[in-house]
Scaffold this motif. Sequence first.
Motif, PDB file in Angstrom:
ATOM      1  N   ALA B  59       0.591  -7.638 -19.767  1.00 34.58           N
ATOM      2  CA  ALA B  59       1.871  -7.170 -20.304  1.00 34.58           C
ATOM      3  C   ALA B  59       1.827  -7.095 -21.826  1.00 34.58           C
ATOM      4  N   GLU B  60       1.224  -8.089 -22.449  1.00 29.66           N
ATOM      5  CA  GLU B  60       1.142  -8.064 -23.910  1.00 29.66           C
ATOM      6  C   GLU B  60       0.277  -6.902 -24.381  1.00 29.66           C
ATOM      7  N   ASP B  61      -0.828  -6.723 -23.700  1.00 28.15           N
ATOM      8  CA  ASP B  61      -1.715  -5.625 -24.088  1.00 28.15           C
ATOM      9  C   ASP B  61      -1.028  -4.272 -23.896  1.00 28.15           C
ATOM     10  N   ALA B  62      -0.343  -4.141 -22.771  1.00 26.37           N
ATOM     11  CA  ALA B  62       0.362  -2.876 -22.503  1.00 26.37           C
ATOM     12  C   ALA B  62       1.485  -2.661 -23.512  1.00 26.37           C
ATOM     13  N   ALA B  63       2.179  -3.745 -23.865  1.00 25.21           N
ATOM     14  CA  ALA B  63       3.270  -3.626 -24.842  1.00 25.21           C
ATOM     15  C   ALA B  63       2.727  -3.179 -26.198  1.00 25.21           C
ATOM     16  N   GLN B  64       1.612  -3.775 -26.609  1.00 23.03           N
ATOM     17  CA  GLN B  64       1.013  -3.369 -27.886  1.00 23.03           C
ATOM     18  C   GLN B  64       0.572  -1.912 -27.839  1.00 23.03           C
ATOM     19  N   GLU B  65      -0.042  -1.555 -26.732  1.00 22.77           N
ATOM     20  CA  GLU B  65      -0.528  -0.177 -26.588  1.00 22.77           C
ATOM     21  C   GLU B  65       0.648   0.805 -26.610  1.00 22.77           C
ATOM     22  N   MET B  67       3.483   0.369 -28.130  1.00 25.10           N
ATOM     23  CA  MET B  67       3.956   0.466 -29.514  1.00 25.10           C
ATOM     24  C   MET B  67       3.070   1.401 -30.329  1.00 25.10           C
ATOM     25  N   LEU B  68       1.770   1.311 -30.093  1.00 30.13           N
ATOM     26  CA  LEU B  68       0.849   2.196 -30.819  1.00 30.13           C
ATOM     27  C   LEU B  68       1.079   3.656 -30.421  1.00 30.13           C
ATOM     28  N   LYS B  69       1.366   3.868 -29.152  1.00 31.66           N
ATOM     29  CA  LYS B  69       1.648   5.242 -28.710  1.00 31.66           C
ATOM     30  C   LYS B  69       2.955   5.741 -29.321  1.00 31.66           C
ATOM     31  N   ALA B  70       3.924   4.843 -29.396  1.00 28.97           N
ATOM     32  CA  ALA B  70       5.196   5.222 -30.034  1.00 28.97           C
ATOM     33  C   ALA B  70       4.950   5.580 -31.495  1.00 28.97           C
ATOM     34  N   PHE B  71       4.114   4.792 -32.146  1.00 27.23           N
ATOM     35  CA  PHE B  71       3.787   5.070 -33.551  1.00 27.23           C
ATOM     36  C   PHE B  71       3.081   6.428 -33.686  1.00 27.23           C
ATOM     37  N   ALA B  72       2.137   6.661 -32.795  1.00 22.60           N
ATOM     38  CA  ALA B  72       1.372   7.916 -32.864  1.00 22.60           C
ATOM     39  C   ALA B  72       2.262   9.128 -32.604  1.00 22.60           C
TER      40      ALA B  72
END
Lengths: 209, 224
Positions: B59-65, B67-72
């Motif tokens: 879940a943490e890894d997916a959440a970080q990923e 966020m990165l997709k949202a940033f991109a």
Amino acid sequence: MVNHAVVNCEQVWREISNYLEVDVDAALRAGMDEHFRTCKRCASVLEGTRNVVALYGDERMIEAPAGFGRRLEKRLAQNTRASRWSTWSAWLVPVAALVLIAGGLQLSNSLANQRALKSQMEQAGRNIPPAMVVLVAADSKIFHVAGCSFIHGKQVRSLTAKEALKEGYAPCTRCLRKYLVASAKDPDEDSARTEIEVVEAEESHDAKH
Amino acid sequence: VSEPEMALNNPGPTAGAREQDLIQSVQSGQHELFYELVRPYERRVYAAALAILRNEHDAEDAAQEAMLKAFANIRQFRAEARFSTWLIQITVNEALMRRRRERTVPMEGLDDHRSGRREEESDYAPCDFADWREIPSEALERKEVRQRLAEALGTLDRKYREVFMLRDMEHLNIQETAEALGITVASVKTRLLRARLMLRDLLAAGWEQGWFCRLPFEKGTKPW
């Protein structure tokens, strides 16, 4: 006044979630309100369901592991830095490409502007006075100064060195030796050897003719 | 719309304006402000991923990923959408994609395109707890209570848990929940009804067992 529908307990349970969503028509809502007033059991179900929505909807119910925010911030920082570089590089790459293309075009233009060489044996001249009057033979690709033995007895026409270079003639390696690129560093440095070579060349030339 | 929902989805005029400013700043290249923009929602993003993956690390890894997709993709965000909803939808997509790809989460229940539809459409009779009493929100201050509530939620089938999580905890509306999970609005309503009634039964039983009474905890003896 809204007419209320008559509903039983099963209908209430089926619609209770929509009731909380305010997603039932006015008649049904009025009927359910009436039912809750008279049915203690369904009123309990309604209050219990409402309680569930309120409790789980509370922000305190959402927790993240310790350090989650810090780790997220760190990872985002790494990627935003990388993104900034990629943004710069996204600009830099085309700009660099444009510079290279422009430089290449300029280089190719300068090369194209140079006249084509008429002889494979020729050497480029340097600092040849452009107004110097030189001679070219009809069947030759070399220009000479008057008196050069290499044009002895040939039909020649005169023009300036600038014109000769423009037309693609190359300086004579004998009479214009001191202007050749290979010896242009110090024309006087090997003047003695040059004189010898000139004499030898003249002798060789005369012998052939 | 409940008060907590109002508070979560409408950050208020000042905070809302600040959020819009941050979005525009990040979109125009001030990338270092992105964390400040998403920080109010980081726990919700994590919780959405956890509801689907049921593993804290994943879940943490997916959440970080997510966020990165949202940033991109921040330039694609349009102001007419709620930023929080946009973030949650990206997270749900990321988590669902991981679950399909890794298949580490054991299958629970059955999807409605298989045999689950009949069950979902059948009536659910709530347990008869006529003496239901309201659990005061102050009870949520206690970690044990939050844990019991989380455990109760964890006992639900995946299809009920996910809908409940997105609608009642992440505060997506019915339509947004349907879109995020790729199911129909009717399915969302049916699953939501079932999830709420089942949780009501579980919590009512817990109330009877003293889950929400302060006394047993203070004495150090847990009632379960």
